[in-house]
Write an enzyme that holds these catalytic residues in place. Sequence first.
Site, short mmCIF file in Angstrom:
data_model
loop_
_atom_site.label_atom_id
_atom_site.label_comp_id
_atom_site.label_asym_id
_atom_site.label_seq_id
_atom_site.Cartn_x
_atom_site.Cartn_y
_atom_site.Cartn_z
N GLU A 286 0.83 -1.21 0.00
CA GLU A 286 0.00 0.00 0.00
C GLU A 286 0.86 1.25 0.00
O GLU A 286 0.48 2.27 -0.60
CB GLU A 286 -0.91 0.01 1.23
CG GLU A 286 -1.91 1.16 1.29
CD GLU A 286 -1.38 2.43 1.94
OE1 GLU A 286 -2.06 3.46 1.86
OE2 GLU A 286 -0.27 2.39 2.53
N GLU A 287 2.01 1.18 0.65
CA GLU A 287 2.86 2.36 0.76
C GLU A 287 3.43 2.80 -0.58
O GLU A 287 3.92 3.93 -0.71
CB GLU A 287 4.01 2.09 1.75
CG GLU A 287 3.56 1.84 3.18
CD GLU A 287 2.96 3.06 3.86
OE1 GLU A 287 2.86 4.12 3.21
OE2 GLU A 287 2.58 2.94 5.04
N HIS A 418 5.76 7.64 9.30
CA HIS A 418 6.86 7.24 8.42
C HIS A 418 8.22 7.58 9.01
O HIS A 418 9.18 7.85 8.26
CB HIS A 418 6.70 7.85 7.03
CG HIS A 418 5.70 7.13 6.19
ND1 HIS A 418 5.76 7.09 4.82
CD2 HIS A 418 4.60 6.41 6.52
CE1 HIS A 418 4.75 6.39 4.33
NE2 HIS A 418 4.02 5.97 5.36
#
Length: 454
Positions: A286-287, A418
């Site tokens: 997904e990132e 992140h």
Amino acid sequence: MRSVALVLAIMLLGGQPAVGSTNVWLARALSAAVSTRDAMDSVRAFDAIAKANGGNREAGRPGYERSREYVERVLTRAGYRVYAQPVPFLAFRVDTEKLAAPGEVKVLMAQFVPSGKVTGQLARAAQAGCQVADYRPGTAIAVVPSGVCPIGDKAVAARDAGVRAVLVYDVSPVPDTIIRRRAVGTPLPVGFISQRSAESLPAGIATLELSGRAVESTTVNLFAETSGGREDSIVMAGAHLDGGADGPGINDNATSVAAVLETAVRLAPYQRKAPNKVRFAFWGAEELVNVGSTHYVDTRTPEQLAAISLYLNWELIASPNFVRFVVDGDDSDHPDTGAPAGPPGSGEIEAVLSEGYRVQRLPFRTADLNDIRSDQEPFARAGIPIGGAFGGVRGVKTAEEAAVFGGTAGQPYDPCYHQPCDDVSNVHVGALGEAMRGMAWAVGRFAVDDDVRR
């Protein structure tokens, strides 16, 4: 449909939702059964996996594989048949990221940009860096703030001004934050530095060395579904299992994975009792912009897509400076804002997700679809009703939100987004439990009655 309409009517009148009707028996059972302690055991397991595997759980890396194995073990013990879908994707591996200007300054290479070593005059751009005129003549390495225009536009303007590399920083209440992002198609090497570094770097001669490469890789999506329930009426609920490259990925997104996992475990005894089939999804990559979920949707037949009644998604549910956000699936209540709406039926999903907080007598806020770009997007493009909830990402908490939800106004919802500090200490345990009970309510509610307008 009458039950959803009744919920909406009561909500509009400001009262509590009706919880005595027959379609919420499983919602009540699941929301009462899910355990915050058990979910936190999974969160701690993912944290330990990251620490033992290079500090991250990035797709295509060992930390992701160990995370997948953990999820598979838990689901198998609960009595589910677990299956995986291979997902080919293009990863980006960094070899060198170094800035000497003077001394060593931490820099992160943008993903999917050209490599290069540049020595020359370092200078801050006069403005946002969107125009050629923003760059001083003779600049070799330009320092620009993010925002106003895309990074690619800044790089093009910089190139046209004779600049050979660009350093981007975010203006943030957390000035030491550095977030690595994609910058596909830029003509120059691009790196990210912190606001503090950008403000303290003196103009002068610097050397920037960035080298990386795109590599073909494979990850997997992981699924488990109830053994009973209608095959033509499938309720999907999911969260992305991978983390970013630069941290353990615990609030983003191990907390949501743990909550989905705990909800699945508590649903297992009802597998043959629920009228609708429930399919739990744990997405890969997904990132790198919804790679796993997009691959899944793109590889379904029209008949398989038509069998999916709705998709529910969860992200960053335990942000330390959280707000309880429910994705606004229907923009009819604010048509002048230009906020996007989900496919037909998404507004009714929003009502049930909101109900999951209302039955706990908890305040919440709605947020438009652009506030949380995640795995619901490919489902929405396919016309499948979507909904979701999250605890806040990079936005800054307002004074009004702090008064309602606690926390600190003027600070990000998740200051470790992140970052290496997105570990188990970055989790608001109370918010995790509340969001999970709301999740369990929605999954149980739709497992019994998923009749949404499409």
